[in-house]
Design an enzyme around this catalytic site. Structure first.
Site, PDB file in Angstrom:
ATOM      1  N   ASN A  91      61.567-117.846 -18.263  1.00 39.49           N
ATOM      2  CA  ASN A  91      60.941-116.356 -18.216  1.00 39.49           C
ATOM      3  C   ASN A  91      60.013-116.507 -17.698  1.00 39.49           C
ATOM      4  O   ASN A  91      59.377-117.517 -17.816  1.00 39.49           O
ATOM      5  CB  ASN A  91      61.867-115.976 -19.696  1.00 39.49           C
ATOM      6  CG  ASN A  91      60.803-115.563 -19.968  1.00 39.49           C
ATOM      7  OD1 ASN A  91      59.920-114.779 -19.541  1.00 39.49           O
ATOM      8  ND2 ASN A  91      60.854-116.257 -20.932  1.00 39.49           N
ATOM      9  N   ASN A 120      53.070-116.076 -19.595  1.00 41.23           N
ATOM     10  CA  ASN A 120      53.250-115.648 -18.352  1.00 41.23           C
ATOM     11  C   ASN A 120      52.149-114.630 -17.257  1.00 41.23           C
ATOM     12  O   ASN A 120      52.431-113.503 -16.574  1.00 41.23           O
ATOM     13  CB  ASN A 120      54.728-115.163 -18.164  1.00 41.23           C
ATOM     14  CG  ASN A 120      55.886-116.202 -18.275  1.00 41.23           C
ATOM     15  OD1 ASN A 120      55.876-117.080 -17.685  1.00 41.23           O
ATOM     16  ND2 ASN A 120      56.763-115.595 -19.349  1.00 41.23           N
ATOM     17  N   THR A 121      51.386-114.329 -18.384  1.00 33.65           N
ATOM     18  CA  THR A 121      49.890-113.514 -17.923  1.00 33.65           C
ATOM     19  C   THR A 121      49.045-113.979 -17.782  1.00 33.65           C
ATOM     20  O   THR A 121      48.319-115.641 -19.842  1.00 33.65           O
ATOM     21  CB  THR A 121      50.048-112.491 -18.833  1.00 33.65           C
ATOM     22  OG1 THR A 121      50.814-111.671 -19.333  1.00 33.65           O
ATOM     23  CG2 THR A 121      48.857-111.553 -18.648  1.00 33.65           C
ATOM     24  N   LYS A 128      51.992-114.346 -32.928  1.00 35.33           N
ATOM     25  CA  LYS A 128      53.052-115.290 -32.439  1.00 35.33           C
ATOM     26  C   LYS A 128      52.091-116.190 -32.056  1.00 35.33           C
ATOM     27  O   LYS A 128      50.812-115.794 -30.713  1.00 35.33           O
ATOM     28  CB  LYS A 128      53.553-114.326 -31.752  1.00 35.33           C
ATOM     29  CG  LYS A 128      54.764-114.964 -31.277  1.00 35.33           C
ATOM     30  CD  LYS A 128      56.175-114.554 -30.707  1.00 35.33           C
ATOM     31  CE  LYS A 128      57.144-115.688 -30.282  1.00 35.33           C
ATOM     32  NZ  LYS A 128      58.460-114.374 -29.235  1.00 35.33           N
ATOM     33  N   ASN A 151      56.708-119.007 -29.710  1.00 35.14           N
ATOM     34  CA  ASN A 151      56.807-118.379 -28.577  1.00 35.14           C
ATOM     35  C   ASN A 151      57.411-119.553 -27.222  1.00 35.14           C
ATOM     36  O   ASN A 151      57.477-120.427 -27.508  1.00 35.14           O
ATOM     37  CB  ASN A 151      56.074-117.816 -27.846  1.00 35.14           C
ATOM     38  CG  ASN A 151      55.866-116.589 -27.609  1.00 35.14           C
ATOM     39  OD1 ASN A 151      56.994-116.699 -26.291  1.00 35.14           O
ATOM     40  ND2 ASN A 151      55.015-115.715 -26.762  1.00 35.14           N
ATOM     41  N   PHE A 166      55.695-109.311 -18.999  1.00 33.15           N
ATOM     42  CA  PHE A 166      55.879-107.997 -20.151  1.00 33.15           C
ATOM     43  C   PHE A 166      55.986-106.678 -19.171  1.00 33.15           C
ATOM     44  O   PHE A 166      55.232-105.978 -18.799  1.00 33.15           O
ATOM     45  CB  PHE A 166      53.838-108.118 -19.955  1.00 33.15           C
ATOM     46  CG  PHE A 166      53.930-108.968 -21.387  1.00 33.15           C
ATOM     47  CD1 PHE A 166      53.967-109.620 -22.667  1.00 33.15           C
ATOM     48  CD2 PHE A 166      52.150-109.320 -21.341  1.00 33.15           C
ATOM     49  CE1 PHE A 166      54.010-110.737 -22.735  1.00 33.15           C
ATOM     50  CE2 PHE A 166      52.216-110.214 -22.277  1.00 33.15           C
ATOM     51  CZ  PHE A 166      52.786-110.775 -23.278  1.00 33.15           C
ATOM     52  N   SER A 182      51.884-115.480 -25.132  1.00 29.50           N
ATOM     53  CA  SER A 182      52.944-115.368 -23.769  1.00 29.50           C
ATOM     54  C   SER A 182      52.551-116.323 -22.703  1.00 29.50           C
ATOM     55  O   SER A 182      51.044-116.468 -22.277  1.00 29.50           O
ATOM     56  CB  SER A 182      53.481-114.387 -23.281  1.00 29.50           C
ATOM     57  OG  SER A 182      53.927-114.900 -21.715  1.00 29.50           O
TER      58      SER A 182
END
Ligand SMILES: Cc1cc2nc3c(=O)[nH]c(=O)nc-3n(C[C@H](O)[C@H](O)[C@H](O)COP(=O)(O)O)c2cc1C
Length: 347
Positions: A111, A175-176, A207, A236, A115, A173
Site C-alpha cells: 500500500n 508513504n509520507t 511504532k 510497520n 495517510f 509509515s
C-alpha cells in the site's frame, strides 16, 4: 455456517479492486452477515500490557479502520484491543489511486495510501461516541503539507486524549516522504517530548519500521526509554521486496503480510534484547503459530492486518483460541510467562 458465508464473501471481495473491497468489507461489518464471534478470553489469554488489561493479546493493527467507523463490530470480532487511524490534524486525500495492491500468491499487500483520513476532528468525534469495552487506541500521523510535522502528533493526541486508551506515534509509515527521518534519535527525542507533554494519562506507544539497522534500534530503544514510552510496536510495513512472485510485487509502497513475518520478528527479537519496554509484535501474522512465535520472540501482545484480507475477520478469534491451546501444550499458565522464551532463535 457463518464461516462458509465469510469464505464466499472473501472470494467475491478478492475479485474487485482492493481498496473498494476494503470499503465494502468495512460496511458489511455492520450487517448481520458478518461472522463476529464476540469476545474471546480465558484465564491464560488475559494479559496486561502497558497498564492495559487485554481479554487476549491479539490486536487489530492500524490502517484497517482508518476513520474509526467500525469500532463496535470490530470489538465483537474477538480482538483483545484495536488501534484505529492514522489520524492527521487536518483531513487529507492521500496519494492518487490505485494505491493498494493485493499480492495473492505471496499472501501479502503493498500500500501507498499516504495517510488518507477524515482528519482528527471527525475521528475524535467518532471515538467519543464509541463504547470502549476493550482498549481502543489511536494511531497518530502527520499531514503531508504540515509546516511542523513533529507538532502534528501532539496536536492529534491533545484532541483525542479524553477518548482513547492508548496512542501510537507512527513515524514509520513509508508513504509520507521523509516521515521515517523522524525516527533519528535527535528528531525522535524532540517529537516524543512534545507528545508526552500533552498525553495526560494516556499511555504512548511508538511504532517503528522493520528497515532499521542495529545501531538505529539501539538509539531508538534509548530514546524511547528516556521518553518513558509505554510500548513499542514492531513493525510497520517494509520497503524491502522479499522474494515476491505476484505481478504487483514491483509496486511502490509498504509491503505487509507473510513475506514481512521473518524480518519484523527479527527486529522484535533484537529490540527485546535492547530494552525492557513491552513490545507489540506485528507483521505477517496469519495463524496462531505465527502469533505464538512473536510472543516467544519477545512480544507481550500482537497485532495483525493483512492476514485478515485472506482469512477474514473471524481470524482474530481463531488465532486467540489457537494461541490458548499452544500455550497450554507448552505448559505456560499465561501469555506473559511465554514472552521472550525463544528470542535467541531470531537473533
Ligand atoms: C492498507 C494498509 C494501511 C495501513 N495504514 C497504517 C497506518 O495508517 N498507520 C500505521 O501505523 N500502520 C499502517 N499500516 C501498517 C499495519 O498496521 C501493520 O503494521 C503492517 O501492515 C504489518 O502487519 P500485517 O503484515 O499483519 O499487515 C497499514 C497497513 C496496510 C496494509
Amino acid at each position: 455456517m457463518k464461516r462458509s458465508i465469510e469464505k464466499l464473501g472473501l472470494a467475491a471481495l478478492r475479485r474487485i479492486d482492493p481498496e473498494m473491497a476494503h470499503g465494502l468489507a468495512l460496511r458489511a461489518l455492520h450487517t448481520p452477515f458478518a461472522a463476529l464471534p464476540g469476545p474471546v478470553t480465558s484465564p491464560r489469554l488475559t494479559t496486561r500490557v502497558a497498564g492495559l488489561t487485554l481479554n487476549n493479546p491479539v490486536g487489530l493493527a492500524a490502517g484497517f479502520d482508518k476513520n474509526a467507523t467500525a469500532i463496535r463490530p470490530l470489538v465483537r470480532a474477538g480482538f483483545g484491543f484495536i488501534e484505529v487511524g492514522a489520524a492527521t490534524p487536518l483531513p487529507q486525500p492521500g496519494n492518487p489511486k490505485p494505491r493498494l495492491f493485493r499480492l495473492t500468491e505471496d499472501r501479502a499487500a503493498i500500500n501507498r495510501f499516504g495517510f488518507n483520513n477524515d482528519g482528527a476532528e471527525a475521528i475524535v468525534r467518532r471515538l467519543a461516541r464509541a463504547h470502549r469495552t476493550i482498549p481502543v487506541g489511536l494511531n497518530l500521523g502527520a499531514n503531508k503539507n504540515s509546516a511542523n510535522r513533529a507538532e502534528d502528533f501532539a496536536r492529534v493526541l491533545q484532541m483525542a486524549r479524553g477518548h482513547i486508551d492508548f496512542a501510537t506515534v507512527n513515524v514509520s509509515s513509508p508513504n509520507t516522504e521523509k516521515l521515517r527521518d523522524l525516527q533519528g534519535p535527535m528528531a525522535l527525542a524532540a517529537l516524543l517530548d512534545g507528545v508526552m507533554q500533552v498525553r495526560g494519562n494516556v499511555p504512548v506507544f511508538l511504532k517503528i519500521a522493520p528497515d532499521l539497522t542495529d545501531q538505529d534500534l539501539a538509539d531508538i530503544a534509548k530514546v524511547a526509554e528516556d521518553a518513558r514510552i509505554s510500548a513499542i510496536i514492531t513493525t510497520n510495513t517494509t520497503l524491502d521486496r522479499i522474494n515476491l512472485r505476484s505481478p504487483h510485487g514491483t509496486e511502490a509502497g509498504g509491503l505487509s503480510g507473510a513475506p514481512l513475518f521473518e524480518k519484523s520478528t527479527r527486529t522484535l527479537a533484537k529490540l527485546h534484547t535492547l530494552t525492557d519496554i513491552p513490545l507489540i509484535g506485528v507483521g505477517g501474522i496469519s495463524t496462531a503459530r505465527d502469533a505464538y512465535a512473536k510472543i516467544r520472540a519477545g512480544a507481550s501482545a500482537v497485532q495483525l492486518y493483512t492476514g485478515l484480507v485472506y482469512g477474514g475477520l473471524s481470524l482474530a478469534a481463531r488465532i486467540a483460541q489457537g494461541l490458548d491451546v499452544l500455550l497450554q501444550q507448552d505448559g505456560f499458565g499465561s501469555v506473559s510467562e511465554a514472552v521472550g522464551t525463544n528470542t535467541k532463535d531470531w537473533l
